[in-house]
Design a protein around this motif. Structure first.
Motif, PDB file in Angstrom:
ATOM      1  N   THR A 202      14.612   2.828  -1.654  1.00  0.00           N
ATOM      2  CA  THR A 202      15.185   3.829  -2.560  1.00  0.00           C
ATOM      3  C   THR A 202      15.594   5.066  -1.760  1.00  0.00           C
ATOM      4  N   PHE A 203      16.634   5.771  -2.254  1.00  0.00           N
ATOM      5  CA  PHE A 203      17.123   6.961  -1.550  1.00  0.00           C
ATOM      6  C   PHE A 203      17.980   7.773  -2.527  1.00  0.00           C
ATOM      7  N   THR A 204      18.271   9.015  -2.138  1.00  0.00           N
ATOM      8  CA  THR A 204      19.182   9.830  -2.950  1.00  0.00           C
ATOM      9  C   THR A 204      20.468  10.023  -2.163  1.00  0.00           C
ATOM     10  N   PHE A 209      19.981   9.096  -7.606  1.00  0.00           N
ATOM     11  CA  PHE A 209      18.937   8.175  -7.167  1.00  0.00           C
ATOM     12  C   PHE A 209      19.561   6.788  -7.057  1.00  0.00           C
ATOM     13  N   GLN A 210      19.395   6.155  -5.891  1.00  0.00           N
ATOM     14  CA  GLN A 210      19.954   4.818  -5.681  1.00  0.00           C
ATOM     15  C   GLN A 210      18.900   3.924  -5.049  1.00  0.00           C
ATOM     16  N   ALA A 211      19.138   2.629  -5.153  1.00  0.00           N
ATOM     17  CA  ALA A 211      18.210   1.685  -4.535  1.00  0.00           C
ATOM     18  C   ALA A 211      18.975   0.476  -4.033  1.00  0.00           C
ATOM     19  N   LEU A 212      18.445  -0.149  -2.981  1.00  0.00           N
ATOM     20  CA  LEU A 212      18.902  -1.468  -2.541  1.00  0.00           C
ATOM     21  C   LEU A 212      17.742  -2.421  -2.805  1.00  0.00           C
ATOM     22  N   LEU A 213      18.028  -3.531  -3.463  1.00  0.00           N
ATOM     23  CA  LEU A 213      16.966  -4.459  -3.856  1.00  0.00           C
ATOM     24  C   LEU A 213      17.369  -5.871  -3.454  1.00  0.00           C
ATOM     25  N   GLN A 214      16.497  -6.534  -2.699  1.00  0.00           N
ATOM     26  CA  GLN A 214      16.827  -7.868  -2.169  1.00  0.00           C
ATOM     27  C   GLN A 214      16.004  -8.946  -2.869  1.00  0.00           C
ATOM     28  N   PHE A 215      16.721  -9.921  -3.461  1.00  0.00           N
ATOM     29  CA  PHE A 215      16.082 -11.102  -4.044  1.00  0.00           C
ATOM     30  C   PHE A 215      15.939 -12.181  -2.966  1.00  0.00           C
ATOM     31  N   SER A 216      15.120 -13.189  -3.271  1.00  0.00           N
ATOM     32  CA  SER A 216      15.001 -14.299  -2.324  1.00  0.00           C
ATOM     33  C   SER A 216      16.244 -15.181  -2.393  1.00  0.00           C
ATOM     34  N   ASP A 217      17.043 -15.062  -3.470  1.00  0.00           N
ATOM     35  CA  ASP A 217      18.153 -15.982  -3.673  1.00  0.00           C
ATOM     36  C   ASP A 217      19.334 -15.244  -4.320  1.00  0.00           C
ATOM     37  N   PRO A 218      20.563 -15.455  -3.815  1.00  0.00           N
ATOM     38  CA  PRO A 218      21.732 -14.782  -4.401  1.00  0.00           C
ATOM     39  C   PRO A 218      21.932 -15.105  -5.883  1.00  0.00           C
ATOM     40  N   PHE A 430      19.846  16.917 -22.132  1.00  0.00           N
ATOM     41  CA  PHE A 430      19.008  15.795 -21.699  1.00  0.00           C
ATOM     42  C   PHE A 430      19.795  14.852 -20.786  1.00  0.00           C
ATOM     43  N   GLN A 431      21.120  14.777 -21.015  1.00  0.00           N
ATOM     44  CA  GLN A 431      21.947  13.838 -20.246  1.00  0.00           C
ATOM     45  C   GLN A 431      22.388  14.425 -18.903  1.00  0.00           C
ATOM     46  N   ASN A 432      22.137  15.719 -18.724  1.00  0.00           N
ATOM     47  CA  ASN A 432      22.687  16.388 -17.539  1.00  0.00           C
ATOM     48  C   ASN A 432      21.600  16.965 -16.649  1.00  0.00           C
ATOM     49  N   ILE A 433      20.596  16.151 -16.381  1.00  0.00           N
ATOM     50  CA  ILE A 433      19.499  16.583 -15.508  1.00  0.00           C
ATOM     51  C   ILE A 433      19.713  15.940 -14.151  1.00  0.00           C
ATOM     52  N   PHE A 434      19.946  16.745 -13.131  1.00  0.00           N
ATOM     53  CA  PHE A 434      20.216  16.210 -11.796  1.00  0.00           C
ATOM     54  C   PHE A 434      19.320  16.904 -10.772  1.00  0.00           C
ATOM     55  N   PRO A 435      19.099  16.249  -9.640  1.00  0.00           N
ATOM     56  CA  PRO A 435      18.295  16.885  -8.585  1.00  0.00           C
ATOM     57  C   PRO A 435      19.006  18.144  -8.079  1.00  0.00           C
TER      58      PRO A 435
END
Length: 514
Positions: A202-204, A209-218, A430-435
């Protein structure tokens, strides 16, 4: 393959080259005369083909491969044949059953399918089955590859290559409207419903906020993307935006609250990053329905935030809405400056700068979720030149000084402040909360105030204005400072600034850049 393409379609050109030009959902389609891809000189209205297990896919990018076309059908059932028409940017895909094809068409009428980031169109074909040359080894190899994996077999290396071409096992996840903290554990819990999650980072980036997530299978990645893209983790917030990553493997060096390799539990936690407390992870994983508001969103958010803050999950009642903020610049900080900054993430009720330790303060938010939100966004940010630390306090409330006691103005009660951003339920705020970010969003700007006025106003807070942009109606604008710290300073000093005529400037962090 090309040899048979023209034959297969030459016979039934009229019926299958439906509407190169209409939307796939129009219910009616036009027939092109087939002389050229761009000509719609002879158009004839016909009814769309009835359901068939053969699907006609149009507007494919030139470089699209069979495996990428097959990947469109994979999540819906067995794919039994494929015919690609390279020159026409089209393909026919035969599903194992008509039901699978109907499910696929129904799904893609609400979610536009993409191949290589290009939108493609899918509709029923007039063919009831595909008769292709069974001797075409490449196509057969790809289909065998797919069916091997779908029936749970272990794919050979050629098969893995074929599937990797269809899609990567790595998803790139962006979270919009992140009103509640979303942690690595929350993501693991949601995505593991679709297959084995191996790694997450995870990273900003661009204040999101973003993430890279790896499965065992495409195939699992494909299914997760289809099911989850556009869904909310909690009611009406934390929206998942999912794409395939260009990476096919993630390299994780540390197991902590920012990255995790589930296949290598022995990895170190890294530079001072606390590892996730396993008891928290275990307690959190019991709630298996956190996606899509199946739980009360507040308790789900509290659980997510608890995992982020590594605090005990002793039920929401036990968690505190009071924050302890330390390493403050005691020469500069005031209750008002803390009220303004922490007020970006919730409604601050009381602030107390500690009498014997003036670099620390207690801040009472209106509830535990807002406290978690402020902590996740402000811990580690710079305020008046010092990196502040924000943690949950053991106090349940902030006490006011006893009557007649002067504490030098170090304690302030804001319970009835008109400046609370979140007191209206369902407010747009509520919709406009950012770091915290270097770009600020300004609103409620009087008509007679110019760009120069605003640039000068923000320069006077001690920063450098790098860019400025009015919105069309000139009541709102974006202003970019040279650092996040300068923008934070500008927000603290100028939120609610009186611009004349009882119009007060509203300032918040923006996710945009200019």
């Amino acid at each position: 393959m090309d040899g048979i393409s023209d034959v297969a379609v030459g016979v039934k050109r009229g019926s299958d080259e439906l509407s190169m030009y209409n939307s796939p959902n129009s219910g009616m389609s036009s027939i092109s005369d087939g002389t050229s891809n761009g000509s719609d000189s002879k158009k004839l209205r016909v009814e769309e083909a009835p359901p068939s297990r053969v699907l006609h896919i149009r507007k494919l990018p030139n470089e699209a491969s069979e495996t990428e076309v097959i990947a469109l059908g994979l999540p819906f059932g067995k794919v039994t044949n494929i015919l690609t028409l390279k020159g026409k940017n089209q393909a026919f895909l035969e599903m194992g059953t008509e039901e699978a094809a109907i499910t696929m068409v129904n799904y893609y009428t609400t979610v536009t399918p993409h191949v290589r980031n290009v939108p493609v169109f899918i509709q029923y074909s007039n063919h009831k089955e595909l008769k292709t040359d069974a001797g075409n080894q490449r196509t057969q190899a790809v289909l065998q590859a797919v069916s091997a994996v779908q029936s749970g077999g272990s794919p050979s290396s050629d098969v893995q290559e074929a599937l990797a071409a269809a899609s990567s096992p790595v998803l790139r996840i962006i979270i919009d409207n992140m009103f509640y903290p979303v942690t690595l554990d929350v993501l693991q819990q949601i995505f593991s419903k679709f297959g084995t999650v191996m790694k997450i980072i995870t990273f900003t980036k661009n204040n999101q906020f973003q993430a890279l997530l790896q499965f065992s299978d495409p195939v699992n990645a494909q299914q997760a993307k289809l099911a989850l893209d556009g869904q909310n983790i909690y009611n009406s917030c934390c929206t998942l935006r999912i794409d395939f990553s260009k990476l096919v493997n993630l390299n994780v060096k540390y197991n902590n609250d920012k990255s995790r390799d589930y296949t290598r539990p022995e990895l170190p936690a890294g530079d001072g990053q606390p590892s996730i407390d396993p008891t928290v992870a275990a307690a959190f994983s019991k709630d298996s329905n956190s996606l899509l508001g199946a739980l009360n969103p507040l308790s789900a958010a509290a659980a997510a935030a608890a995992a982020a803050g590594r605090v005990a999950l002793a039920g929401q009642a036990g968690s505190s809405g009071v924050l302890l903020v330390s390493n403050l610049n005691e020469e500069m900080v005031t209750p008002q400056s803390l009220f303004t900054l922490f007020g970006v993430y919730g409604d601050v009720q009381r602030v107390k700068i500690l009498y014997n330790k003036k670099d620390s303060a207690l801040i009472q938010m209106s509830d535990a979720n807002q406290a978690q939100l402020a902590m996740s966004h402000l811990n580690g940010q710079k305020m008046y030149g010092k990196i502040i630390r924000v943690t949950l306090s053991k106090h349940q409330t902030v006490a006011l000084p006893r009557d007649g006691l002067d504490d030098q103005g170090l304690t302030k009660d804001y319970a009835n402040s008109p400046l609370h951003r979140f007191k209206k339920p369902g407010s747009k705020n509520f919709q406009n909360i950012f770091p915290p970010s270097a770009t600020l969003h300004l609103s409620n700007i009087p008509q007679d105030v110019s760009e120069e006025d605003l640039r000068l106003l923000f320069s006077n807070t001690g920063g450098t204005v790098k860019a400025f942009k009015f919105f069309q109606d000139r009541k709102m604008a974006l202003i970019q400072m040279s650092t996040v710290e300068e923008a934070t300073q500008g927000l603290i000093e100028l939120h609610n600034y009186n611009m004349g005529g009882s119009q007060h400037l509203r300032v918040s962090f923006s996710k945009s850049t200019i």
